[in-house]
Design an enzyme around this catalytic site. Structure first.
Site, mmCIF file in Angstrom:
data_model
loop_
_atom_site.group_PDB
_atom_site.id
_atom_site.type_symbol
_atom_site.label_atom_id
_atom_site.label_comp_id
_atom_site.label_asym_id
_atom_site.label_seq_id
_atom_site.Cartn_x
_atom_site.Cartn_y
_atom_site.Cartn_z
ATOM 1 N N ARG A 164 0.839 -1.195 0.000
ATOM 2 C CA ARG A 164 0.000 0.000 0.000
ATOM 3 C C ARG A 164 0.879 1.252 0.000
ATOM 4 O O ARG A 164 2.092 1.143 -0.138
ATOM 5 C CB ARG A 164 -0.916 0.007 1.218
ATOM 6 C CG ARG A 164 -0.176 -0.020 2.545
ATOM 7 C CD ARG A 164 -1.189 -0.098 3.678
ATOM 8 N NE ARG A 164 -0.552 -0.078 4.973
ATOM 9 C CZ ARG A 164 -1.229 -0.117 6.107
ATOM 10 N NH1 ARG A 164 -2.529 -0.173 6.104
ATOM 11 N NH2 ARG A 164 -0.605 -0.099 7.262
ATOM 12 N N THR A 166 3.299 4.047 0.824
ATOM 13 C CA THR A 166 4.378 4.147 1.812
ATOM 14 C C THR A 166 5.012 5.533 1.824
ATOM 15 O O THR A 166 5.806 5.834 2.717
ATOM 16 C CB THR A 166 5.505 3.140 1.500
ATOM 17 O OG1 THR A 166 6.007 3.450 0.198
ATOM 18 C CG2 THR A 166 5.040 1.710 1.565
ATOM 19 N N TRP A 177 12.823 2.894 -11.314
ATOM 20 C CA TRP A 177 11.942 2.615 -12.455
ATOM 21 C C TRP A 177 12.682 2.825 -13.777
ATOM 22 O O TRP A 177 12.547 2.042 -14.713
ATOM 23 C CB TRP A 177 10.680 3.491 -12.400
ATOM 24 C CG TRP A 177 9.662 3.019 -11.394
ATOM 25 C CD1 TRP A 177 9.132 3.733 -10.364
ATOM 26 C CD2 TRP A 177 9.038 1.723 -11.334
ATOM 27 N NE1 TRP A 177 8.230 2.971 -9.661
ATOM 28 C CE2 TRP A 177 8.151 1.731 -10.238
ATOM 29 C CE3 TRP A 177 9.144 0.552 -12.089
ATOM 30 C CZ2 TRP A 177 7.379 0.629 -9.885
ATOM 31 C CZ3 TRP A 177 8.376 -0.556 -11.736
ATOM 32 C CH2 TRP A 177 7.513 -0.500 -10.645
ATOM 33 N N SER A 250 5.600 -2.720 -17.166
ATOM 34 C CA SER A 250 4.644 -1.621 -17.057
ATOM 35 C C SER A 250 3.373 -2.065 -16.326
ATOM 36 O O SER A 250 2.791 -1.304 -15.546
ATOM 37 C CB SER A 250 4.307 -1.111 -18.458
ATOM 38 O OG SER A 250 3.174 -0.313 -18.429
ATOM 39 N N HIS A 253 4.194 -2.115 -12.711
ATOM 40 C CA HIS A 253 4.244 -0.727 -12.237
ATOM 41 C C HIS A 253 2.812 -0.206 -12.024
ATOM 42 O O HIS A 253 2.504 0.407 -11.001
ATOM 43 C CB HIS A 253 4.978 0.103 -13.308
ATOM 44 C CG HIS A 253 5.405 1.469 -12.865
ATOM 45 N ND1 HIS A 253 6.278 2.237 -13.583
ATOM 46 C CD2 HIS A 253 5.061 2.219 -11.791
ATOM 47 C CE1 HIS A 253 6.473 3.398 -12.970
ATOM 48 N NE2 HIS A 253 5.738 3.408 -11.883
ATOM 49 N N ARG A 282 -2.701 9.020 -12.126
ATOM 50 C CA ARG A 282 -1.672 8.032 -12.474
ATOM 51 C C ARG A 282 -2.141 6.935 -13.417
ATOM 52 O O ARG A 282 -1.334 6.307 -14.092
ATOM 53 C CB ARG A 282 -1.144 7.351 -11.217
ATOM 54 C CG ARG A 282 -0.409 8.270 -10.291
ATOM 55 C CD ARG A 282 0.172 7.437 -9.181
ATOM 56 N NE ARG A 282 0.726 8.271 -8.140
ATOM 57 C CZ ARG A 282 1.869 8.017 -7.528
ATOM 58 N NH1 ARG A 282 2.553 6.960 -7.852
ATOM 59 N NH2 ARG A 282 2.298 8.804 -6.576
ATOM 60 N N CYS A 379 12.963 1.464 0.172
ATOM 61 C CA CYS A 379 11.910 1.352 1.200
ATOM 62 C C CYS A 379 11.631 -0.134 1.373
ATOM 63 O O CYS A 379 11.405 -0.839 0.387
ATOM 64 C CB CYS A 379 10.682 2.152 0.748
ATOM 65 S SG CYS A 379 9.078 1.368 0.860
ATOM 66 N N CYS A 382 8.376 -1.652 0.042
ATOM 67 C CA CYS A 382 8.319 -1.592 -1.423
ATOM 68 C C CYS A 382 9.259 -2.636 -2.009
ATOM 69 O O CYS A 382 8.952 -3.286 -3.008
ATOM 70 C CB CYS A 382 8.737 -0.221 -1.935
ATOM 71 S SG CYS A 382 7.920 1.146 -1.120
HETATM 72 C C1 LIG Z 1 9.880 -1.570 -7.091
HETATM 73 C C2 LIG Z 1 9.091 -0.428 -6.500
HETATM 74 C C3 LIG Z 1 8.086 -0.719 -5.612
HETATM 75 C C4 LIG Z 1 7.330 0.326 -5.059
HETATM 76 N N1 LIG Z 1 6.355 0.040 -4.158
HETATM 77 C C5 LIG Z 1 5.651 1.042 -3.589
HETATM 78 C C6 LIG Z 1 4.659 0.771 -2.605
HETATM 79 O O1 LIG Z 1 4.424 -0.371 -2.228
HETATM 80 N N2 LIG Z 1 3.986 1.821 -2.060
HETATM 81 C C7 LIG Z 1 4.255 3.117 -2.444
HETATM 82 O O2 LIG Z 1 3.613 4.029 -1.912
HETATM 83 N N3 LIG Z 1 5.189 3.396 -3.384
HETATM 84 C C8 LIG Z 1 5.889 2.395 -3.947
HETATM 85 N N4 LIG Z 1 6.836 2.687 -4.876
HETATM 86 C C9 LIG Z 1 6.973 4.075 -5.338
HETATM 87 C C10 LIG Z 1 5.965 4.326 -6.491
HETATM 88 O O3 LIG Z 1 6.003 3.310 -7.461
HETATM 89 C C11 LIG Z 1 6.264 5.635 -7.210
HETATM 90 O O4 LIG Z 1 7.558 5.595 -7.706
HETATM 91 C C12 LIG Z 1 6.094 6.859 -6.324
HETATM 92 O O5 LIG Z 1 4.800 6.866 -5.795
HETATM 93 C C13 LIG Z 1 6.336 8.160 -7.099
HETATM 94 O O6 LIG Z 1 5.425 8.226 -8.163
HETATM 95 P P1 LIG Z 1 5.591 9.185 -9.391
HETATM 96 O O7 LIG Z 1 4.323 9.908 -9.547
HETATM 97 O O8 LIG Z 1 6.841 9.956 -9.283
HETATM 98 O O9 LIG Z 1 5.693 8.241 -10.668
HETATM 99 P P2 LIG Z 1 6.296 6.804 -10.758
HETATM 100 O O10 LIG Z 1 5.242 5.793 -10.460
HETATM 101 O O11 LIG Z 1 7.575 6.704 -10.009
HETATM 102 O O12 LIG Z 1 6.612 6.688 -12.309
HETATM 103 C C14 LIG Z 1 7.769 7.286 -12.893
HETATM 104 C C15 LIG Z 1 7.506 7.495 -14.369
HETATM 105 O O13 LIG Z 1 7.307 6.246 -15.035
HETATM 106 C C16 LIG Z 1 6.263 6.331 -15.988
HETATM 107 N N5 LIG Z 1 5.216 5.372 -15.618
HETATM 108 C C17 LIG Z 1 4.435 5.394 -14.524
HETATM 109 N N6 LIG Z 1 3.648 4.314 -14.500
HETATM 110 C C18 LIG Z 1 3.924 3.621 -15.611
HETATM 111 C C19 LIG Z 1 3.426 2.422 -16.158
HETATM 112 N N7 LIG Z 1 2.510 1.690 -15.536
HETATM 113 N N8 LIG Z 1 3.925 2.006 -17.329
HETATM 114 C C20 LIG Z 1 4.880 2.713 -17.968
HETATM 115 N N9 LIG Z 1 5.394 3.855 -17.506
HETATM 116 C C21 LIG Z 1 4.929 4.298 -16.335
HETATM 117 C C22 LIG Z 1 5.793 7.745 -15.971
HETATM 118 O O14 LIG Z 1 6.426 8.431 -17.008
HETATM 119 C C23 LIG Z 1 6.228 8.272 -14.630
HETATM 120 O O15 LIG Z 1 6.464 9.640 -14.659
HETATM 121 C C24 LIG Z 1 7.615 1.667 -5.419
HETATM 122 C C25 LIG Z 1 8.646 1.939 -6.311
HETATM 123 C C26 LIG Z 1 9.395 0.922 -6.852
HETATM 124 C C27 LIG Z 1 10.521 1.230 -7.795
#
Ligand SMILES: Cc1cc2nc3c(=O)[nH]c(=O)nc-3n(C[C@H](O)[C@H](O)[C@H](O)COP(=O)(O)OP(=O)(O)OC[C@H]3O[C@@H](n4cnc5c(N)ncnc54)[C@H](O)[C@@H]3O)c2cc1C
Length: 603
Positions: A164, A166, A177, A250, A253, A282, A379, A382
């Protein structure tokens, strides 16, 4: 609406993804209860063993880049110091619940009944949690947990650490990513039979192979009911298999994003709730991401269904027969339900033509790398779920592409099974959450529309319709002039009734005018003659001397007249008193106090 749902389909596996989404949603409605039951009520599937803390990030320097460095995990709030510690990202990311060390086979031999020494708590059947085989197999798509570290890892409760929100984000997660998506590009050396990767030549077998996979998936997802156009899949990209690989990453993600939006913490109130605007930002605008999530669901469902027959004989719990049977029954419930849509994903079409073996090798290596990148996630929670899901997809790919017959299957380890079913459960709950988010968004749009209709004013002239007035002025229409310039406050108006001109003046001008009016010439003197203004020094001297002379004359004259005046007052008042006392008529006063004829301000 049906039309709106279709909006989440472009570039997806099928042209008209509505049908396939609907098929998968229906399937999920059947599978989800069994999957939740399996992952939430069995000791085998609710505990995972992994090496969470002893692996360094192999791709960049932890200190400068991120990982355990708190500075990299940029918080969601600008200033987290203002909120209670339990709601801060650093706390939210920590693992919770008991942890048990994996002590290796020798420990099991010493304590066959309690190989984990009761560290997970009395209620947990350790025979269902302890992992007996930690050997690595060269067919693994994942990185075996005991590969590099001295430590054998820890067992953690997945129920105590749900995936969830974090608060992990910022540069740290972005870097991870980015690194994961970079693995997406396959090398030319993976395609020895095809010199020109960029061309769409019919000789490019891998390209055809890939296209076949997509077409086949399209047919199967739509349950063979839809006609899928074959010429619209863009396959002339340099990295040929990247679409499938990209789709998996993706989709993973997107699933993580769905969970963090669904189980979201408002860090200022401490409430956990689905965050619709998180979904709206998102996921909703990115149909391809949602499509990839559905693709992964199909992939995992196929892998789970394929495993079903083999798991009939699998021993889940040693030394606890009751739990073993209960776990097996629950697993079979899931695999049976997953198999209800036959051939949801035909893996037989992948990696089979010319490029097959080398592509497969490249695919596997890239997946191992993604698995290693997970050690760079800063984290704990995560990282836990990142690792489980990478392992889950790795296992699914292994099941789909490595095992052609049932004899091969026993190589699967406990960790892989737990990861596979939990990843499937994650996708299942993502599909469920996405459907609810779609409904919520729909409802909120409707609510907004109905509020706007309610607020809509009586029909207005054409001109005012074009440029709607702010709400305030709609409610209390004011004259054009007073809207342009602020009016004085009611108190001010009461004190100083102003002329029409002064109302139109700016507030500052009005203030100035009032100040001058109240402190200089009194109103009754406004119409008197202008006082004499001397022009030369002599005139000024004469004027001043005259004033002094008048003053001196006034004062000395007064003093001179004072004794006679006081005597007159005294005798006149005595006479009036005597006449009053003996009963004679009392005459009027013949004296009074008066200002001298010379004005004080003239002195
Ligand atoms: C392995 C991992 C596990 C994580 N687990 C958690 C968790 O359990 N709980 C938590 O709160 N956060 C978690 N995070 C953090 C979360 O995924 C985001 O990175 C964070 O919330 C910041 O989001 P952001 O809006 O910067 O975009 P991010 O989600 O970091 O995305 C970065 C960029 O990737 C691209 N993108 C986004 N989604 C997709 C997609 N589906 N397909 C293709 N491109 C895409 C977009 O261009 C985006 O700007 C995790 C991160 C990682 C790397």
């Amino acid at each position: 609406s049906e039309q709106e749902d279709c909006a989440i389909s472009p570039k997806a596996i099928v042209q008209d993804a509505c049908a396939s989404y609907a098929t998968l949603d229906r399937l999920n409605a059947q599978v989800k209860p069994a999957l939740d039951d399996l992952t939430q009520t069995t000791d085998f599937f609710s505990h995972y063993r992994l090496n969470l803390f002893n692996k360094a990030c192999p791709f960049w320097n932890d200190e400068g880049g991120m990982c355990a460095n708190i500075g990299c995990a940029v918080e969601t709030l600008d200033n987290e110091e203002d909120i209670p510690e339990v709601w801060r990202a650093a706390e939210l990311g920590k693992l919770e619940g008991p942890r048990a060390k994996h002590l290796g086979q020798s420990a099991r031999k010493r304590h066959p009944e309690k190989p984990l020494l009761g560290e997970l708590g009395g209620g947990v059947s350790e025979g269902c949690v302890f992992e007996y085989d930690d050997e690595c197999d060269e067919r693994d798509y994942c990185v075996p947990e005991d590969e590099s570290a001295g430590s054998k890892g820890d067992y953690v409760s997945l129920l105590r650490n749900p995936e969830r929100f974090t608060g992990y984000g910022g540069m740290g997660s972005r870097q991870v990513w980015d690194a994961i998506y970079r693995e997406n590009c396959f090398q030319r050396s993976s395609f020895p039979h095809t010199a020109d990767l960029g061309s769409s030549s019919p000789k490019n077998l891998a390209q055809q192979d890939f296209k076949q996979v997509l077409d086949a998936a399209a047919r199967q997802l739509s349950n063979d009911k839809l006609e899928v156009p074959s010429g619209d899949v863009e396959t002339n990209d340099e990295c040929l298999e990247k679409r499938v690989f990209y789709r998996v990453v993706s989709g993973m993600h997107a699933s993580i994003s769905t969970h963090l939006c669904w189980d979201f913490l408002n860090q200022t109130t401490g409430e956990w709730h689905p965050n619709l605007s998180c979904y709206a930002a998102r996921l909703h605008p990115f149909p391809d991401r949602i499509s990839n999530l559905y693709f992964n669901y199909a992939l995992l469902t196929r892998a789970v269904a394929k495993l079903g027959p083999y798991l009939k004989d699998y021993t889940f719990c040693t030394g606890d027969e009751v739990e073993d049977i209960a776990t097996r029954n629950k697993v079979l419930e899931v695999t049976d339900r997953a198999a209800t849509v036959p051939q949801i994903f035909d893996e037989g079409l992948m990696f089979v033509n010319g490029e097959g073996p080398s592509l497969k090798e490249d695919f596997r290596n890239r997946f191992r790398n993604v698995s290693r990148i997970m050690d760079c996630v800063g984290c704990d929670k995560c990282r836990l779920w990142g690792k489980i899901q990478t392992s889950g997809y790795g296992t699914a790919l292994k099941v789909l592409f490595e095992f052609d017959n049932a004899e091969d299957l026993p190589v699967l380890k406990r960790t892989e099974l737990v990861a596979l079913f939990n990843t499937h459960a994650r996708l299942s709950s993502s599909l469920n959450a996405l459907a609810k988010f779609r409904d919520m968004l729909q409802a909120s749009k409707k609510e907004q529309e109905s509020e706007e209709t309610k607020k809509e004013p009586e029909p207005e002239p054409e001109e005012s319709k074009k440029e709607p007035e702010p709400e305030e002025s709609k409610k209390q229409p004011e004259p054009e002039e007073s809207r342009k310039e602020p009016e004085p406050s009611p108190e001010e108006s009461k004190k100083e009734p102003e002329s029409k001109e002064s109302v139109a003046a700016t507030p500052n001008e009005m203030k100035e005018e009032k100040t001058m009016g109240s402190e200089s010439t009194p109103p009754e003197k406004k119409h008197q003659k202008e006082p004499f203004r001397p022009q030369t020094i002599t005139e000024q001297f004469k004027h001043e001397f005259g004033l002094v002379w008048d003053a001196v004359a006034l004062i000395t004259g007064s003093w001179y007249r004072a004794p006679a005046a006081f005597f007159h007052i005294f005798s006149s008042e005595t006479n009036r008193f005597v006449r009053f006392w003996i009963g004679l008529p009392v005459p009027d006063r013949d004296w009074s106090f008066e200002w001298p004829s010379l004005q004080r301000d003239e002195l």
